[in-house]
Design a protein around this motif. Structure first.
Motif, mmCIF file in Angstrom:
data_model
loop_
_atom_site.group_PDB
_atom_site.id
_atom_site.type_symbol
_atom_site.label_atom_id
_atom_site.label_comp_id
_atom_site.label_asym_id
_atom_site.label_seq_id
_atom_site.Cartn_x
_atom_site.Cartn_y
_atom_site.Cartn_z
ATOM 1 N N SER A 90 0.803 -1.219 0.000
ATOM 2 C CA SER A 90 0.000 0.000 0.000
ATOM 3 C C SER A 90 0.839 1.274 0.000
ATOM 4 O O SER A 90 0.284 2.367 -0.121
ATOM 5 C CB SER A 90 -0.939 0.005 1.215
ATOM 6 N N GLY A 91 2.141 1.154 0.132
ATOM 7 C CA GLY A 91 2.990 2.329 0.123
ATOM 8 C C GLY A 91 3.182 2.879 1.524
ATOM 9 O O GLY A 91 2.209 3.029 2.285
ATOM 10 N N ALA A 92 4.403 3.192 1.864
ATOM 11 C CA ALA A 92 4.726 3.658 3.213
ATOM 12 C C ALA A 92 4.030 4.973 3.541
ATOM 13 O O ALA A 92 3.580 5.195 4.667
ATOM 14 C CB ALA A 92 6.235 3.801 3.376
ATOM 15 N N ALA A 93 3.918 5.859 2.549
ATOM 16 C CA ALA A 93 3.310 7.171 2.797
ATOM 17 C C ALA A 93 1.843 7.030 3.204
ATOM 18 O O ALA A 93 1.376 7.685 4.147
ATOM 19 C CB ALA A 93 3.429 8.043 1.555
ATOM 20 N N LEU A 94 1.115 6.159 2.495
ATOM 21 C CA LEU A 94 -0.298 5.948 2.821
ATOM 22 C C LEU A 94 -0.453 5.336 4.203
ATOM 23 O O LEU A 94 -1.249 5.820 5.021
ATOM 24 C CB LEU A 94 -0.942 5.040 1.770
ATOM 25 N N MET A 136 -14.278 7.431 14.242
ATOM 26 C CA MET A 136 -13.862 8.016 12.969
ATOM 27 C C MET A 136 -14.407 7.135 11.849
ATOM 28 O O MET A 136 -14.169 5.928 11.827
ATOM 29 C CB MET A 136 -12.334 8.096 12.918
ATOM 30 N N SER A 137 -15.144 7.734 10.930
ATOM 31 C CA SER A 137 -15.766 6.998 9.831
ATOM 32 C C SER A 137 -15.074 7.325 8.519
ATOM 33 O O SER A 137 -14.391 8.340 8.398
ATOM 34 C CB SER A 137 -17.257 7.352 9.728
ATOM 35 N N GLY A 138 -15.272 6.471 7.537
ATOM 36 C CA GLY A 138 -14.671 6.726 6.243
ATOM 37 C C GLY A 138 -14.996 5.634 5.245
ATOM 38 O O GLY A 138 -15.915 4.837 5.442
ATOM 39 N N GLU A 139 -14.221 5.619 4.165
ATOM 40 C CA GLU A 139 -14.428 4.638 3.116
ATOM 41 C C GLU A 139 -13.096 4.057 2.671
ATOM 42 O O GLU A 139 -12.143 4.782 2.388
ATOM 43 C CB GLU A 139 -15.144 5.275 1.923
ATOM 44 N N LEU A 140 -13.056 2.744 2.626
ATOM 45 C CA LEU A 140 -11.847 1.999 2.291
ATOM 46 C C LEU A 140 -11.957 1.477 0.863
ATOM 47 O O LEU A 140 -13.013 0.976 0.460
ATOM 48 C CB LEU A 140 -11.682 0.850 3.290
ATOM 49 N N TYR A 141 -10.863 1.596 0.104
ATOM 50 C CA TYR A 141 -10.846 1.134 -1.280
ATOM 51 C C TYR A 141 -9.798 0.036 -1.449
ATOM 52 O O TYR A 141 -8.642 0.210 -1.057
ATOM 53 C CB TYR A 141 -10.516 2.287 -2.233
ATOM 54 N N LEU A 142 -10.215 -1.060 -2.040
ATOM 55 C CA LEU A 142 -9.323 -2.168 -2.360
ATOM 56 C C LEU A 142 -9.243 -2.326 -3.875
ATOM 57 O O LEU A 142 -10.188 -2.012 -4.592
ATOM 58 C CB LEU A 142 -9.825 -3.478 -1.749
ATOM 59 N N ARG A 143 -8.099 -2.845 -4.322
ATOM 60 C CA ARG A 143 -7.930 -3.095 -5.747
ATOM 61 C C ARG A 143 -7.160 -4.398 -5.917
ATOM 62 O O ARG A 143 -6.342 -4.756 -5.081
ATOM 63 C CB ARG A 143 -7.180 -1.928 -6.397
ATOM 64 N N ARG A 144 -7.421 -5.085 -7.014
ATOM 65 C CA ARG A 144 -6.698 -6.323 -7.306
ATOM 66 C C ARG A 144 -5.388 -6.014 -8.014
ATOM 67 O O ARG A 144 -5.285 -5.061 -8.776
ATOM 68 C CB ARG A 144 -7.525 -7.246 -8.202
ATOM 69 N N GLU A 145 -4.392 -6.855 -7.748
ATOM 70 C CA GLU A 145 -3.154 -6.785 -8.509
ATOM 71 C C GLU A 145 -3.428 -7.222 -9.939
ATOM 72 O O GLU A 145 -4.194 -8.151 -10.179
ATOM 73 C CB GLU A 145 -2.090 -7.692 -7.897
ATOM 74 N N GLU A 146 -2.777 -6.571 -10.873
ATOM 75 C CA GLU A 146 -2.921 -6.943 -12.281
ATOM 76 C C GLU A 146 -1.720 -7.774 -12.710
ATOM 77 O O GLU A 146 -0.587 -7.486 -12.341
ATOM 78 C CB GLU A 146 -3.008 -5.693 -13.156
ATOM 79 N N ALA A 147 -1.961 -8.813 -13.507
ATOM 80 C CA ALA A 147 -0.861 -9.600 -14.052
ATOM 81 C C ALA A 147 -0.076 -8.709 -15.014
ATOM 82 O O ALA A 147 -0.648 -8.053 -15.872
ATOM 83 C CB ALA A 147 -1.392 -10.823 -14.789
ATOM 84 N N LEU A 177 -4.634 -2.653 -0.322
ATOM 85 C CA LEU A 177 -5.272 -1.402 0.098
ATOM 86 C C LEU A 177 -4.857 -0.291 -0.853
ATOM 87 O O LEU A 177 -3.682 0.062 -0.929
ATOM 88 C CB LEU A 177 -4.876 -1.065 1.532
ATOM 89 N N ASP A 178 -5.823 0.266 -1.572
ATOM 90 C CA ASP A 178 -5.544 1.332 -2.525
ATOM 91 C C ASP A 178 -5.668 2.701 -1.874
ATOM 92 O O ASP A 178 -4.887 3.616 -2.151
ATOM 93 C CB ASP A 178 -6.508 1.221 -3.712
ATOM 94 N N ASP A 179 -6.653 2.871 -0.985
ATOM 95 C CA ASP A 179 -6.836 4.156 -0.316
ATOM 96 C C ASP A 179 -7.804 3.980 0.841
ATOM 97 O O ASP A 179 -8.581 3.015 0.880
ATOM 98 C CB ASP A 179 -7.378 5.199 -1.301
ATOM 99 N N LEU A 180 -7.749 4.917 1.760
ATOM 100 C CA LEU A 180 -8.686 4.947 2.880
ATOM 101 C C LEU A 180 -8.942 6.409 3.223
ATOM 102 O O LEU A 180 -8.058 7.111 3.708
ATOM 103 C CB LEU A 180 -8.132 4.196 4.095
ATOM 104 N N VAL A 181 -10.159 6.879 2.928
ATOM 105 C CA VAL A 181 -10.540 8.269 3.172
ATOM 106 C C VAL A 181 -11.261 8.339 4.511
ATOM 107 O O VAL A 181 -12.244 7.622 4.726
ATOM 108 C CB VAL A 181 -11.462 8.782 2.047
#
Length: 206
Positions: A90-94, A136-147, A177-181
């Motif tokens: 997910s990247g260290a910054a995120l 704290m509420s929010g929305e979590l985004y997941l994404r699949r790895e692409e071949a 984990l792609d993002d979490l707002v």
């Protein structure tokens, strides 16, 4: 005098009948739940508990494996475990930003629901972290790895004609984990007052 005697006879008859019927009727076990209520019927949709802020909990229309992966992500964030394997892609910054934002809340548990597939192929869930005094509420985004496997001719062309090994193949099908707002933290006391009579589902972020 006759009225008093009649009343006494009537009371005796009532007590006698109560004693007789009390022997015939088995005591009701309040802890017993009928099987028809405990077990869903064939074809019946599963029923999940509901959160007053984010609505019905559960996977919604999201894939089962995405829902389970989202639970492991949220569990890692609640524990403050930035080294968890589920956060590795997910990247260290995120991850650092999320943990820093949750630090003041001190989350003790999470709630997950409202899963759905987005138009771009991502999967999103409504989430809520709960601490001792705030949530704290929010929305979590997941994404699949692409071949991603480059063929040898493309690899050679991009390197000026020199043959190169194929690019690394990324295993398809795994979620990350792609993002979490997240919204700002809210006091639990304020939320209880606000949602006492208003059970409108939580609005999604866009």
């Amino acid at each position: 005098m006759i009225k008093i005697r009649c009343l006494g006879v009537f009371l005796l008859l009532c007590l006698f009948q109560a004693g007789v019927f009390s022997q015939d009727v088995e005591p009701l076990d309040s802890a017993t739940v009928p099987e028809s209520l405990r077990r869903p019927q064939r074809g019946e949709a599963p029923r999940y508990p509901s959160d007053t802020v984010i609505g019905e909990l559960g996977k919604g229309t999201a894939p089962e494996d995405a829902w389970r992966f989202a639970q492991t992500v949220l569990a890692a964030l609640v524990q403050g475990n930035k080294e968890a394997p589920v956060l590795a892609q997910s990247g260290a910054a995120l991850v650092d930003g999320l943990l820093a934002g949750l630090e003041s809340l001190g989350p003790e548990k999470y709630r997950l629901g409202g899963g759905r597939v987005e138009a771009d192929g991502a999967v999103s869930f409504l989430i809520r972290f709960l601490g001792k005094e705030q949530s704290m509420s929010g929305e979590l985004y997941l994404r699949r790895e692409e071949a991603a496997e480059a063929d040898e001719e493309d690899a050679a062309a991009s390197s000026g004609g020199e043959p190169q090994p194929p690019a690394l193949v990324i295993s398809s099908g795994h979620w990350f984990l792609d993002d979490l707002v997240l919204e700002p933290a809210r006091d639990l006391a304020d939320l209880r007052e606000e949602y006492r009579y208003d059970f409108t589902p939580y609005e999604r972020f866009y």
